[in-house]
Design an enzyme around this catalytic site. Sequence first.
Site, PDB file in Angstrom:
ATOM      1  N   HIS A 243      -7.825  -4.195  -3.352  1.00  0.00           N
ATOM      2  CA  HIS A 243      -6.684  -3.620  -2.661  1.00  0.00           C
ATOM      3  C   HIS A 243      -6.443  -4.372  -1.351  1.00  0.00           C
ATOM      4  O   HIS A 243      -7.374  -4.773  -0.666  1.00  0.00           O
ATOM      5  CB  HIS A 243      -6.961  -2.143  -2.361  1.00  0.00           C
ATOM      6  CG  HIS A 243      -5.773  -1.414  -1.817  1.00  0.00           C
ATOM      7  ND1 HIS A 243      -4.722  -1.039  -2.611  1.00  0.00           N
ATOM      8  CD2 HIS A 243      -5.479  -0.991  -0.561  1.00  0.00           C
ATOM      9  CE1 HIS A 243      -3.821  -0.410  -1.865  1.00  0.00           C
ATOM     10  NE2 HIS A 243      -4.257  -0.380  -0.619  1.00  0.00           N
TER      11      HIS A 243
ATOM     12  N   ASP B 221      -8.847  -3.323  -7.648  1.00  0.00           N
ATOM     13  CA  ASP B 221      -8.438  -2.298  -6.686  1.00  0.00           C
ATOM     14  C   ASP B 221      -9.049  -0.958  -7.106  1.00  0.00           C
ATOM     15  O   ASP B 221      -8.716  -0.414  -8.157  1.00  0.00           O
ATOM     16  CB  ASP B 221      -6.909  -2.206  -6.676  1.00  0.00           C
ATOM     17  CG  ASP B 221      -6.364  -1.335  -5.555  1.00  0.00           C
ATOM     18  OD1 ASP B 221      -7.054  -0.372  -5.161  1.00  0.00           O
ATOM     19  OD2 ASP B 221      -5.248  -1.604  -5.094  1.00  0.00           O
TER      20      ASP B 221
ATOM     21  N   CYS C 260       0.855  -1.196   0.000  1.00  0.00           N
ATOM     22  CA  CYS C 260       0.000   0.000   0.000  1.00  0.00           C
ATOM     23  C   CYS C 260       0.891   1.247   0.000  1.00  0.00           C
ATOM     24  O   CYS C 260       1.675   1.442  -0.924  1.00  0.00           O
ATOM     25  CB  CYS C 260      -0.946  -0.076   1.196  1.00  0.00           C
ATOM     26  SG  CYS C 260      -2.205   1.201   1.307  1.00  0.00           S
TER      27      CYS C 260
END
Length: 252
Positions: free
Chosen positions: A215, A184, A128
């Site tokens: 995600h 995502d 991330c």
Amino acid sequence: MTTTEIRTTHVRVPNEGLQIDAYLAEPTREGTYAAVIVIQEIFGVNIHIREVTERLAKEGYVAIAPALFQRVAPGFEAAYTPEDIQVGRKYKEQTKADELISDIQATIAYLRTLPNVKKDAIGSIGFCFGGHVVYLAATLPDIKATASFYGGGIVNSTPGGGTPTIASTPEIKNPIYAFFGTQDKGIPVEHTEQIEAELNKHQIPHQVFRYEAGHGFFCDKRADYNPEAAADAWTHVLDLFQKNLRKAQSVS
């Protein structure tokens, strides 16, 4: 392979006047090992990041996760609630690319003080926010291999503002693997294609892996966790580090 016995400790990485909290996991067996720097999401060095650090140590690496929010939120760690996301984003927005790179360089220097670390065999993995940060850090010649998981904003931003991180692609020194979920909502497929095109254009050794997942698919604490994608991605991570880090280490 047989799981390596490990030990874990909380340490501090000096960076000029800053003391960066870090989580260190290492094999207990005597020897010299390759090392991996684990870079957090926006949730700090939380249980997920500690578990990744431990998994790497069990695979025979010295692994360390520095707290990259040390300047703005010492000791911060969170789960994955909407409230946690809001707070984590606030802290992420206060980071700056040059400070993040400085903290990673300090972590590299710290690793090299450890007697069980092979000095020229250090890699990184990030998730991330950390996936973006390790893309930046891949420009450092000391980072011999990089695994970037769903790093958002690489195409159109950089921490602290300025030229988007993708512009640094020509400076990447060593192999990089990038992992994305096609579902995502925060990283358009077009962005992943642009990243892959830049890596191809500048002949950076790389692979880009895309999964039918959202995600955070690697994290079993998140709603988007996809065990099949996570398992496959992990095999590629181990392959990356085996080829680029493990060959340089020795164990007694």
